[in-house]
Design a protein around this motif. Sequence first.
Motif, PDB file in Angstrom:
ATOM      1  N   ASP A 164       0.700  -1.222   0.097  1.00  0.00           N
ATOM      2  CA  ASP A 164      -0.099  -0.136   0.133  1.00  0.00           C
ATOM      3  C   ASP A 164       1.003   1.212   0.107  1.00  0.00           C
ATOM      4  O   ASP A 164       0.339   2.488  -0.339  1.00  0.00           O
ATOM      5  CB  ASP A 164      -0.903   0.001   1.398  1.00  0.00           C
ATOM      6  CG  ASP A 164      -2.067  -0.886   1.267  1.00  0.00           C
ATOM      7  OD1 ASP A 164      -2.270  -1.409   0.009  1.00  0.00           O
ATOM      8  OD2 ASP A 164      -2.732  -1.125   2.238  1.00  0.00           O
ATOM      9  N   ALA A 165       2.030   1.241   0.378  1.00  0.00           N
ATOM     10  CA  ALA A 165       3.079   2.260   0.750  1.00  0.00           C
ATOM     11  C   ALA A 165       3.859   2.541  -0.464  1.00  0.00           C
ATOM     12  O   ALA A 165       4.767   3.481  -0.656  1.00  0.00           O
ATOM     13  CB  ALA A 165       3.932   2.254   1.939  1.00  0.00           C
ATOM     14  N   ALA A 166       3.915   1.631  -1.649  1.00  0.00           N
ATOM     15  CA  ALA A 166       4.697   1.791  -2.530  1.00  0.00           C
ATOM     16  C   ALA A 166       4.635   3.264  -3.325  1.00  0.00           C
ATOM     17  O   ALA A 166       5.744   3.729  -3.715  1.00  0.00           O
ATOM     18  CB  ALA A 166       4.396   0.635  -3.829  1.00  0.00           C
ATOM     19  N   GLY A 167       3.549   3.817  -3.187  1.00  0.00           N
ATOM     20  CA  GLY A 167       3.469   5.299  -3.896  1.00  0.00           C
ATOM     21  C   GLY A 167       4.309   6.164  -3.361  1.00  0.00           C
ATOM     22  O   GLY A 167       4.594   7.132  -4.066  1.00  0.00           O
ATOM     23  N   GLU A 168       4.814   6.079  -2.223  1.00  0.00           N
ATOM     24  CA  GLU A 168       5.744   6.993  -1.368  1.00  0.00           C
ATOM     25  C   GLU A 168       7.228   6.949  -2.031  1.00  0.00           C
ATOM     26  O   GLU A 168       8.018   7.775  -1.594  1.00  0.00           O
ATOM     27  CB  GLU A 168       6.003   6.670   0.009  1.00  0.00           C
ATOM     28  CG  GLU A 168       4.745   6.556   0.886  1.00  0.00           C
ATOM     29  CD  GLU A 168       4.880   6.325   2.191  1.00  0.00           C
ATOM     30  OE1 GLU A 168       5.996   6.470   2.731  1.00  0.00           O
ATOM     31  OE2 GLU A 168       3.820   5.652   2.844  1.00  0.00           O
TER      32      GLU A 168
END
Length: 191
Positions: A164-168
């Motif tokens: 879920d945090a890949a976009g950071e």
Amino acid sequence: MDTDLTATPQRGRLVVVVGPSGVGKGTVIQRAMEIDPSLWLSVSVTARAPRTGDRDGVTYSFVSRDDFDRLVQADAFLEWAEFSGHPYGTPRAAVEEHLARGQSVLLEIDLAGARQVRERVPDALLVFLAPPSFAELENRLRGRGTESETEIQRRLSIAHTELDAAGEFDEVVVNTDVEDAASRLVSLAHT
Ligand code: 5GP
């Protein structure tokens, strides 16, 4: 203590590689270092128990929980975090030494650690290594046979949060093919 690990033309780049357990971080990083032997992989300190295949001082430096806490007190870590009930940390001095020599440094750490590096070293490059699919990740994690079923379930649940945090991250590299992923990592380390 302030840390200035900013990359300059004379200094290497700090590259953080994060990815869920079983995605193949170790394999991709080892291959990247074969392609480009100037890369240096930081050896983390941990208080988790060694697993089959671990070598003290090579895969990790294994210490007691008390010794780990003392290192935290001494501000010896660039970042540290608890993962699945155990502390892991990146020794600051060795990273600084290699960057100063002009080598790019790879950190293979968890999401919480990557967020700390982002704050402390704004020009570090954050790379997320993603599996082709969640099902493939589960296959790989079971296939390596190094963790108990309880530990596998725990790591799969952490993997959801990580994906879920890949976009950071500055870059997402999908590990469909080790050779492709490793080559991509090498070129990113020289940006
Ligand atoms: P393992 O127990 O499978 O070797 O590692 C568990 C997790 O801890 C992995 O996500 C790995 O990337 C992370 N990890 C390893 N070393 C460090 C470290 O020095 N700092 C942080 N924050 N995480 C680490």
